[in-house]
Every structure is written in C-alpha cells, then in structure tokens.
Write a protein that holds these residues in place. Structure first.
Motif, PDB file in Angstrom:
ATOM      1  N   LYS A   2      64.182  28.315  75.056  1.00  0.00           N
ATOM      2  CA  LYS A   2      65.630  29.076  74.220  1.00  0.00           C
ATOM      3  C   LYS A   2      66.914  28.608  74.153  1.00  0.00           C
ATOM      4  O   LYS A   2      66.846  27.886  75.319  1.00  0.00           O
ATOM      5  N   SER A   3      67.137  27.746  73.096  1.00  0.00           N
ATOM      6  CA  SER A   3      68.980  27.489  72.723  1.00  0.00           C
ATOM      7  C   SER A   3      69.448  28.070  73.187  1.00  0.00           C
ATOM      8  O   SER A   3      69.974  29.113  72.577  1.00  0.00           O
ATOM      9  N   THR A   4      71.816  27.598  73.743  1.00  0.00           N
ATOM     10  CA  THR A   4      72.295  27.809  73.883  1.00  0.00           C
ATOM     11  C   THR A   4      73.379  27.665  72.365  1.00  0.00           C
ATOM     12  O   THR A   4      72.784  26.999  71.342  1.00  0.00           O
ATOM     13  N   THR A   5      74.059  28.097  72.123  1.00  0.00           N
ATOM     14  CA  THR A   5      75.347  27.952  71.109  1.00  0.00           C
ATOM     15  C   THR A   5      76.300  27.461  71.251  1.00  0.00           C
ATOM     16  O   THR A   5      77.184  27.252  72.271  1.00  0.00           O
ATOM     17  N   LEU A   6      76.508  26.040  70.097  1.00  0.00           N
ATOM     18  CA  LEU A   6      77.669  25.149  70.341  1.00  0.00           C
ATOM     19  C   LEU A   6      79.584  26.021  70.137  1.00  0.00           C
ATOM     20  O   LEU A   6      79.023  26.973  68.625  1.00  0.00           O
ATOM     21  N   LYS A   7      80.021  26.020  70.560  1.00  0.00           N
ATOM     22  CA  LYS A   7      80.816  26.116  70.290  1.00  0.00           C
ATOM     23  C   LYS A   7      82.129  25.651  70.438  1.00  0.00           C
ATOM     24  O   LYS A   7      83.453  25.818  69.578  1.00  0.00           O
ATOM     25  N   GLY A  42      74.255  24.351  66.838  1.00  0.00           N
ATOM     26  CA  GLY A  42      75.993  25.277  66.543  1.00  0.00           C
ATOM     27  C   GLY A  42      75.071  25.236  64.736  1.00  0.00           C
ATOM     28  O   GLY A  42      75.081  24.161  63.709  1.00  0.00           O
ATOM     29  N   ILE A  43      76.043  25.849  63.931  1.00  0.00           N
ATOM     30  CA  ILE A  43      75.451  26.396  62.315  1.00  0.00           C
ATOM     31  C   ILE A  43      76.975  26.456  61.740  1.00  0.00           C
ATOM     32  O   ILE A  43      78.271  27.344  62.264  1.00  0.00           O
ATOM     33  N   THR A  44      77.602  25.858  60.608  1.00  0.00           N
ATOM     34  CA  THR A  44      78.535  25.651  60.329  1.00  0.00           C
ATOM     35  C   THR A  44      78.248  26.318  58.484  1.00  0.00           C
ATOM     36  O   THR A  44      77.642  25.699  58.226  1.00  0.00           O
ATOM     37  N   SER A  45      79.813  26.850  58.041  1.00  0.00           N
ATOM     38  CA  SER A  45      79.916  26.958  56.585  1.00  0.00           C
ATOM     39  C   SER A  45      81.442  26.903  56.078  1.00  0.00           C
ATOM     40  O   SER A  45      81.910  27.969  56.597  1.00  0.00           O
ATOM     41  N   GLY A  46      81.405  26.098  55.107  1.00  0.00           N
ATOM     42  CA  GLY A  46      82.946  26.024  54.901  1.00  0.00           C
ATOM     43  C   GLY A  46      83.494  26.779  53.774  1.00  0.00           C
ATOM     44  O   GLY A  46      82.599  27.116  53.195  1.00  0.00           O
ATOM     45  N   LYS A  47      84.849  26.831  53.336  1.00  0.00           N
ATOM     46  CA  LYS A  47      84.827  27.198  52.564  1.00  0.00           C
ATOM     47  C   LYS A  47      84.770  27.217  51.042  1.00  0.00           C
ATOM     48  O   LYS A  47      84.727  28.421  50.485  1.00  0.00           O
ATOM     49  N   ARG A  55      78.302  33.138  52.882  1.00  0.00           N
ATOM     50  CA  ARG A  55      78.739  32.303  53.887  1.00  0.00           C
ATOM     51  C   ARG A  55      78.510  32.838  55.194  1.00  0.00           C
ATOM     52  O   ARG A  55      77.262  31.666  55.886  1.00  0.00           O
ATOM     53  N   ASN A  56      77.834  33.844  55.082  1.00  0.00           N
ATOM     54  CA  ASN A  56      77.142  35.322  55.902  1.00  0.00           C
ATOM     55  C   ASN A  56      76.078  34.729  55.873  1.00  0.00           C
ATOM     56  O   ASN A  56      74.805  34.436  56.683  1.00  0.00           O
ATOM     57  N   ARG A  57      75.275  34.664  54.768  1.00  0.00           N
ATOM     58  CA  ARG A  57      73.806  34.597  54.208  1.00  0.00           C
ATOM     59  C   ARG A  57      72.999  33.323  55.038  1.00  0.00           C
ATOM     60  O   ARG A  57      72.440  33.286  55.470  1.00  0.00           O
ATOM     61  N   ALA A  58      74.377  32.268  54.343  1.00  0.00           N
ATOM     62  CA  ALA A  58      73.418  30.957  54.932  1.00  0.00           C
ATOM     63  C   ALA A  58      73.572  30.992  56.155  1.00  0.00           C
ATOM     64  O   ALA A  58      72.792  30.611  56.053  1.00  0.00           O
ATOM     65  N   ARG A  59      74.567  31.183  57.135  1.00  0.00           N
ATOM     66  CA  ARG A  59      74.414  31.188  58.312  1.00  0.00           C
ATOM     67  C   ARG A  59      73.387  31.787  58.585  1.00  0.00           C
ATOM     68  O   ARG A  59      72.216  31.637  60.377  1.00  0.00           O
ATOM     69  N   ILE A  79      72.503  20.005  68.175  1.00  0.00           N
ATOM     70  CA  ILE A  79      71.922  20.494  67.039  1.00  0.00           C
ATOM     71  C   ILE A  79      73.582  20.579  66.142  1.00  0.00           C
ATOM     72  O   ILE A  79      73.511  22.013  66.443  1.00  0.00           O
ATOM     73  N   VAL A  80      73.569  20.031  64.734  1.00  0.00           N
ATOM     74  CA  VAL A  80      74.640  21.044  63.843  1.00  0.00           C
ATOM     75  C   VAL A  80      73.827  21.100  63.086  1.00  0.00           C
ATOM     76  O   VAL A  80      73.252  19.540  61.998  1.00  0.00           O
ATOM     77  N   PHE A  81      74.221  22.414  62.254  1.00  0.00           N
ATOM     78  CA  PHE A  81      73.051  22.705  61.009  1.00  0.00           C
ATOM     79  C   PHE A  81      75.098  22.968  60.130  1.00  0.00           C
ATOM     80  O   PHE A  81      75.211  23.651  60.150  1.00  0.00           O
ATOM     81  N   VAL A  82      74.847  22.228  58.609  1.00  0.00           N
ATOM     82  CA  VAL A  82      75.546  22.399  58.326  1.00  0.00           C
ATOM     83  C   VAL A  82      74.834  22.445  56.622  1.00  0.00           C
ATOM     84  O   VAL A  82      74.480  22.507  55.599  1.00  0.00           O
ATOM     85  N   ALA A  83      75.699  24.482  56.292  1.00  0.00           N
ATOM     86  CA  ALA A  83      74.994  24.830  54.954  1.00  0.00           C
ATOM     87  C   ALA A  83      76.121  24.162  53.402  1.00  0.00           C
ATOM     88  O   ALA A  83      77.252  23.665  53.943  1.00  0.00           O
ATOM     89  N   ARG A  84      75.379  23.944  52.751  1.00  0.00           N
ATOM     90  CA  ARG A  84      75.833  23.845  51.381  1.00  0.00           C
ATOM     91  C   ARG A  84      75.513  24.656  50.603  1.00  0.00           C
ATOM     92  O   ARG A  84      75.048  25.859  50.542  1.00  0.00           O
TER      93      ARG A  84
END
Length: 110
Positions: A2-7, A42-47, A55-59, A79-84
């Motif tokens: 199990k991995s933890t969250t990047l904050k 970490g997962i990010t989704s910009g404006k 944005r919430n669906r993408a995450r 690891i960071v995933f950036v939504a498009r």
C-alpha cells in the motif's frame, strides 16, 4: 504494498523539476525514487480540466487505475499523476492502459 499520499507542495515541485516524466493524451506521469521505505502517490487536476465535478471524476478514475497497478511497483517511488482534459471523458480502462505504459517506460513496474 500500500502506498501513502503525497501532500506537500515541495514534494510535488521536486517531482516536476527533478523527476522523470511520460505524457500521453489523458495523463502525465512524474516519477522519482525515494528512500522512505514506502511509495507515495499524488494526483492533481487543474482548473483547465473543468468544473469540480469533472476534476473529481478525473482524480477518481486515476486513483482506480493506480489501485490496479499498485501491487506491481518494484521499489519505493514518489509518483505524481496529472489529469488532462481528456481524462474526464475516457473510461478508466483507457487511463489504466496509458498509466501502465508510462510506469513500464519509467522502470517502475515490469
């Protein structure tokens, strides 16, 4: 495993500047090795992606795709995933396929 969250913002910035990356139509992946004894994600989704619902669906889609690949990690990584924009309209299987390809190319999974 199990991995933890990047904050922390500094952790995200470190990955953006020093990490290796892969990009595709609906996902960008940044990876860097860490010495913490655990993987962090970490997962990010910009404006630009759309309203809060999109944005919430993408995450959510990215999180679901990663949970299927989480046990394949071969080491401790940040690891960071950036939504498009496209992430909000494609199915989770498509995101998972691209994510698996990214992680293989970056040497995180076999």
């Amino acid at each position: 495993m199990k991995s933890t969250t990047l904050k922390e913002n500094k952790d995200f910035r470190r990955l953006y500047y020093r990490g290796k990356s892969e990009a595709s139509s609906c996902l960008v992946t940044y990876v860097a090795k860490n010495n913490l004894g655990e993987s962090r994600v970490g997962i990010t989704s910009g404006k630009k992606i759309g309203n809060a619902v999109k944005r919430n669906r993408a995450r959510r889609v990215i999180r679901a795709a990663f949970s299927r690949n989480e046990n394949k990690l071969k080491g401790n990584y940040d690891i960071v995933f950036v939504a498009r924009t496209k992430t909000t309209i494609v199915k989770m299987q498509e995101v998972e396929k691209q994510m698996t390809m990214h992680l293989k190319n970056l040497g995180v999974i076999d």
